[in-house]
Scaffold this active site. Structure first.
Site, mmCIF file in Angstrom:
data_model
loop_
_atom_site.group_PDB
_atom_site.id
_atom_site.type_symbol
_atom_site.label_atom_id
_atom_site.label_comp_id
_atom_site.label_asym_id
_atom_site.label_seq_id
_atom_site.Cartn_x
_atom_site.Cartn_y
_atom_site.Cartn_z
ATOM 1 N N ASP A 38 46.153 50.431 35.560
ATOM 2 C CA ASP A 38 45.348 49.163 34.658
ATOM 3 C C ASP A 38 43.804 49.335 34.476
ATOM 4 O OD1 ASP A 38 47.836 48.230 34.528
ATOM 5 O OD2 ASP A 38 47.346 46.229 35.801
ATOM 6 N N ASP A 42 41.653 49.455 31.237
ATOM 7 C CA ASP A 42 40.465 48.564 30.960
ATOM 8 C C ASP A 42 39.285 49.240 30.605
ATOM 9 O OD1 ASP A 42 42.457 46.629 31.872
ATOM 10 O OD2 ASP A 42 41.485 46.207 33.509
ATOM 11 N N SER A 87 45.930 36.997 26.353
ATOM 12 C CA SER A 87 45.611 37.657 27.452
ATOM 13 C C SER A 87 44.630 37.001 28.030
ATOM 14 C CB SER A 87 45.716 38.929 27.220
ATOM 15 O OG SER A 87 44.351 39.238 26.766
ATOM 16 N N LEU A 88 43.850 37.601 29.165
ATOM 17 C CA LEU A 88 42.687 36.859 29.739
ATOM 18 C C LEU A 88 41.627 38.016 29.706
ATOM 19 C CD1 LEU A 88 44.179 35.466 32.954
ATOM 20 C CD2 LEU A 88 43.464 34.298 30.918
ATOM 21 N N GLU A 117 43.750 30.721 41.205
ATOM 22 C CA GLU A 117 45.044 31.016 41.387
ATOM 23 C C GLU A 117 45.097 32.548 41.632
ATOM 24 O OE1 GLU A 117 47.267 29.930 37.830
ATOM 25 O OE2 GLU A 117 46.425 27.847 37.884
ATOM 26 N N LYS A 119 46.535 36.219 40.952
ATOM 27 C CA LYS A 119 46.961 36.954 39.671
ATOM 28 C C LYS A 119 48.334 37.641 40.195
ATOM 29 C CE LYS A 119 45.417 39.397 35.700
ATOM 30 N NZ LYS A 119 46.484 40.009 35.460
ATOM 31 N N ASP A 121 51.149 40.157 40.239
ATOM 32 C CA ASP A 121 51.698 41.440 39.250
ATOM 33 C C ASP A 121 52.912 41.524 39.025
ATOM 34 O OD1 ASP A 121 50.701 43.764 38.160
ATOM 35 O OD2 ASP A 121 50.200 44.830 39.942
ATOM 36 N N ARG A 140 56.137 38.507 26.904
ATOM 37 C CA ARG A 140 54.975 38.206 25.916
ATOM 38 C C ARG A 140 55.079 39.027 24.937
ATOM 39 N NH1 ARG A 140 48.908 39.162 27.977
ATOM 40 N NH2 ARG A 140 49.478 41.244 28.116
ATOM 41 N N GLU A 176 55.068 33.790 35.873
ATOM 42 C CA GLU A 176 55.374 35.377 36.114
ATOM 43 C C GLU A 176 56.546 35.568 36.655
ATOM 44 O OE1 GLU A 176 52.569 36.876 34.926
ATOM 45 O OE2 GLU A 176 52.668 38.787 35.785
ATOM 46 N N TYR A 228 52.470 28.915 36.246
ATOM 47 C CA TYR A 228 51.222 28.657 36.255
ATOM 48 C C TYR A 228 50.580 28.164 35.021
ATOM 49 C CZ TYR A 228 51.323 33.352 34.368
ATOM 50 O OH TYR A 228 51.747 34.679 33.688
ATOM 51 N N LYS A 317 39.325 40.883 38.801
ATOM 52 C CA LYS A 317 40.347 41.797 38.989
ATOM 53 C C LYS A 317 39.769 42.535 40.236
ATOM 54 C CE LYS A 317 42.835 44.137 35.855
ATOM 55 N NZ LYS A 317 44.266 44.271 35.861
ATOM 56 N N CYS A 411 61.586 78.513 58.525
ATOM 57 C CA CYS A 411 60.299 77.766 58.805
ATOM 58 C C CYS A 411 59.276 78.364 58.400
ATOM 59 C CB CYS A 411 60.185 77.905 60.537
ATOM 60 S SG CYS A 411 58.390 77.566 61.050
ATOM 61 N N CYS A 414 57.350 80.612 61.488
ATOM 62 C CA CYS A 414 57.928 81.573 62.172
ATOM 63 C C CYS A 414 59.000 82.218 61.416
ATOM 64 C CB CYS A 414 58.329 81.220 63.694
ATOM 65 S SG CYS A 414 59.943 80.147 63.497
ATOM 66 N N CYS A 429 62.649 73.063 63.079
ATOM 67 C CA CYS A 429 62.595 74.576 63.509
ATOM 68 C C CYS A 429 63.050 74.378 64.740
ATOM 69 C CB CYS A 429 61.228 75.081 63.296
ATOM 70 S SG CYS A 429 60.874 76.515 64.056
ATOM 71 N N CYS A 434 58.516 79.087 68.158
ATOM 72 C CA CYS A 434 57.843 79.050 67.153
ATOM 73 C C CYS A 434 56.419 78.959 67.275
ATOM 74 C CB CYS A 434 58.222 77.875 66.253
ATOM 75 S SG CYS A 434 57.418 77.756 64.588
HETATM 76 S S1 IVH Z 1 47.237 32.366 33.045
HETATM 77 C C1 IVH Z 1 46.199 31.492 28.773
HETATM 78 N N1 IVH Z 1 47.671 32.631 35.707
HETATM 79 O O1 IVH Z 1 47.788 37.722 33.970
HETATM 80 C C2 IVH Z 1 46.411 31.914 30.319
HETATM 81 N N2 IVH Z 1 48.094 34.307 34.146
HETATM 82 O O2 IVH Z 1 46.147 39.073 31.678
HETATM 83 C C3 IVH Z 1 47.642 32.701 30.291
HETATM 84 N N3 IVH Z 1 49.149 36.471 35.440
HETATM 85 O O3 IVH Z 1 49.837 37.676 30.981
HETATM 86 C C4 IVH Z 1 47.681 33.301 31.793
HETATM 87 N N4 IVH Z 1 49.146 35.424 37.467
HETATM 88 O O4 IVH Z 1 50.997 37.891 32.948
HETATM 89 C C5 IVH Z 1 47.779 33.299 34.386
HETATM 90 N N5 IVH Z 1 48.116 32.528 37.958
HETATM 91 C C6 IVH Z 1 48.233 32.811 36.784
HETATM 92 C C7 IVH Z 1 48.549 34.562 36.425
HETATM 93 C C8 IVH Z 1 48.485 35.134 35.370
HETATM 94 C C9 IVH Z 1 49.446 36.451 37.007
HETATM 95 C C10 IVH Z 1 49.039 37.512 34.523
HETATM 96 C C11 IVH Z 1 49.917 36.976 33.038
HETATM 97 C C12 IVH Z 1 49.043 37.224 31.972
HETATM 98 C C13 IVH Z 1 48.042 38.154 32.717
HETATM 99 C C14 IVH Z 1 46.723 37.823 32.003
#
Ligand code: IVH
Length: 681
Positions: A38, A42, A87-88, A117, A119, A121, A140, A176, A228, A317, A411, A414, A429, A434
């Protein structure tokens, strides 16, 4: 990052980066088989965004910097989301977090509270309920159009199929799908036993489990869900704050994280992020950061979104714990018991704060289950104070025709045949002479956990063995120092120091001697128990197998192994030569060591200056205490050295357990008294 100020060059690089981003999006979202981490992804996007900032003419609406995710792959039907799944934006520091806060001031004013919150995975999921019934679950995809995975999601217990009466006409819930670490490890164990390929991480396992044509496969996998975000709602209550929506989702029966916190300013947000960075291993699922959201829904509306991400949320992150690197080779090392352990020789890579170039692969079956081959690009994981691990190959990067690795039949030291007994995982062995085993056995005897002879490490032992000075551990005490002095790097001072260290080792306690003898199955703990129960090596050598097995904490396997060890003439002969050299065979017996830690449980973490982990734990046990590997409510104290396990430390602090440094630990060993005040580290 190289500056691309020449417009032509910038345009070329932007084109290149867009292709790369599109390609890696395809691998990640559609094939569930990412080639790069990731963090590396990024970086590509960040470089592209930087070029577009300098050359705005290059920034088009089609640029991946303006889009989310990838396009659906065609395995499932397409679903257009009622509202886009965005996405964020990302940050990795407090400064960037503050900059985000300042950017928001252009759109809103006044106090802003934040909901923080974890995040998780896993895979983002959009659930659609009509009149309280789950009618659609979609991935998504590219944010606008996802994949219909309803049949599979219906098999996930954590996702409610029906909501309680009176629920809205339309309800869209975002969350998630993920796999707990426990479920992931269980699944991989199962895969390995079935001769199937293991999954690289919980995210891949969750994705692979969800993207199955046959829902019964998904049903057999233990998937979890956490909600979430509230999407579209028709005919339902309205809310002022995000945290209220989460509470409502919880009431409706959705799993909602218990680790959510609503805080009044970015300072507390930063504290939340830092705390969870340290605590990330204390929970049973993987997180790659935290998500910070403006709590007030009216403020959110004012803030709005860019074409790609909302302005009211940001992902903080964490540094990645997985990286890709080249597997240069797989080699086999021979341990002191003859165990042949395969290990990975890696192109050095910095991951989880350490430079990793070697990693154990444990045994033949592990290599097979992971199907890693020299020449593969592999995923290396290092998390917290856990030793680095090769998780598996990146199959899409495997060169064509790369042969599978096979365990050697002889081995590497030896040359005698290696043996793997039916039903056993390990290969050995079996040549007791040895040289590989011999070096390991002697080096182990001299190690800190055993006789603690400074200056007699593995390299020196190997040299002395090669030169014919050492053939077994007893030879240490009749070392020919004149010959040693002739070797390069051995001046009079170092030889005198070595002689002194060897002399000093003669008075180590019996338990250390037992550890040093390399009796199969007998570790530090068992040695301590036997030394205490028997009080003298002669007493142990005379004891019957039954008497040994009667010692509390000693099982039949250890008892049989100890008996067998001392019944072999060559071992008896070594023991007699140790005796003749004046090595201590006595105690301490139970009465000699005051049991000041009886009933106490002391956990050690990190590296201590004067004690190896084994020694520290043995010292605790010798005083009647317990020395478990993890902190719990029953822990009496946590001893912390340098680079401690952050999960242990934060747990101890959470539970108010006294945290001791090395000096406090040594005082504890003296008198068993815990400090009156419960101090932090
Ligand atoms: S909020 C518009 N909350 O992170 C807000 N996302 O890059 C929508 N993710 O695609 C996302 N934990 O898969 C939100 N507590 C959380 C999350 C969360 C994991 C993931 C989610 C999203 C990605 C954002």
């Amino acid at each position: 990052m190289a500056g691309h100020d020449d417009p032509d060059q910038a345009a070329r690089r932007a084109r290149e980066l867009r292709e790369l981003v599109a390609y890696h999006n395809h691998r990640y979202f559609e094939l569930d088989d990412p080639e790069i981490s990731d963090a590396e992804f990024d970086e590509l996007v960040a470089e592209l965004a930087a070029i577009e900032r300098r050359h705005p003419e290059l920034a088009t609406a089609e640029s991946p910097t303006q889009q989310v995710g990838g396009a659906p792959a065609g395995l499932f039907a397409e679903v257009r989301h009622r509202s886009p799944m965005m996405s964020l934006d990302k940050t990795t520091s407090y400064e960037e977090l503050l900059a985000w806060g300042r950017r928001m001031e252009r759109y809103i004013s006044g106090e802003v509270a934040f909901t923080c919150e974890l995040k998780v995975d896993g895979l983002a999921m959009s659930l659609l309920y009509e009149e309280g019934r789950l009618v659609q679950a979609a991935t998504r995809g590219n944010g606008e159009v996802g994949e219909d995975v309803t049949a599979n999601v219906l098999t996930v217990d954590a996702v409610p199929r029906r909501l309680p009466g009176g629920s809205p006409e339309i309800l869209e819930v975002r969350g998630e799908i993920y796999m707990t670490i426990t479920a992931f490890e269980k699944l991989n164990q199962h895969q390995a036993e079935a001769g199937a390929r293991v999954f690289i991480n919980p995210r891949n396992a969750a994705a692979g489990s969800l993207r199955q044509k046959d829902p019964s496969v998904t049903a057999g996998r233990e998937l979890s869900f956490t909600a979430y975000h509230l999407g579209d709602v028709v005919g339902g209550p309205s809310f002022r704050y995000h945290h209220e929506t989460l509470e409502w989702l919880r009431e409706l029966g959705f799993p909602v994280s218990p680790y959510v916190a609503t805080v009044p300013s970015l300072k507390e947000v930063d504290e939340y992020c830092t705390t969870w960075l340290q605590r990330r291993h204390s929970i049973d699922f993987e997180i790659d950061g935290t998500v910070v959201k403006v709590d007030d829904l009216a403020q959110r509306r004012e803030l709005g979104a860019t074409s790609k991400a909302p302005r009211w949320a940001i992902a903080y992150k964490f540094p990645p714990e997985e990286k890709n690197t080249l597997l240069r080779d797989i080699m086999v090392s021979i341990g002191r018991t003859g165990k042949a352990t395969p290990f990975a020789v890696l192109e050095p890579v910095v991951v989880g704060g350490a430079n990793v170039q070697l990693a154990t692969l444990h045994n033949e079956d592990q290599v097979r289950a992971k199907d890693v081959r020299p020449g593969d690009t592999v995923v290396v994981r290092r998390a917290g104070d856990v030793i680095p691990e090769v998780r598996g190959p990146v199959l899409s990067l495997r060169p064509q025709g790369l042969p599978a690795w096979t365990f050697p039949t002889t081995c590497p030291v030896c040359g005698s045949p290696l043996q793997r007994l039916p039903g056993e995982a390990d290969t050995y062995c079996i040549n007791v002479d040895c040289p590989g085993q011999r070096v390991q056995r002697i080096a182990h005897f001299a190690s800190r956990a055993a006789m603690d002879i400074e200056g007699l490490g593995e390299r020196t032992v190997a040299l002395f063995c090669q030169e014919g000075l050492l053939a077994d551990v007893a030879d240490i005490y009749s070392l020919d120092y004149e010959r040693v002095q002739a070797f390069e790097g051995f001046g009079p001072t170092s030889v005198a120091n070595l002689a002194r260290a060897i002399e000093a080792s003669k008075s180590r306690p019996l338990a250390n001697l037992l550890v040093g003898l390399s009796v199969r199955h007998l570790g530090a703990n068992g040695s301590q128990l036997l030394a205490r129960a028997m009080g003298h090596l002669d007493r142990l050598m005379e004891a019957s197998e039954e008497e040994i097995a009667a010692v509390e904490g000693i099982g039949p396997v250890i008892a049989a192994s100890v008996k067998r060890f001392f019944s072999l003439p060559r071992n008896r002969e070594v023991v007699e030569r140790l005796r003749a050299a004046g090595v201590n065979f006595a105690g301490p017996s139970r009465t000699e060591v005051p049991q000041v830690l009886a009933g106490k449980s002391v956990v050690v973490t990190g590296t201590l200056q004067r004690w190896s982990r084994e020694q520290a734990e043995a010292a605790i046990k010798a005083r009647g205490g317990k020395a478990p590997g993890s902190v719990s409510a029953r822990t009496s104290a946590l001893v912390v050295g340098s680079d401690p396990g952050s999960a242990k430390l934060s747990k101890a602090q959470e539970l108010g357990i006294p945290v001791l440094d090395e000096e406090a630990f040594e005082r504890l060993l003296e008198d068993g008294q815990l400090p009156a005040s419960r101090s932090g580290a």
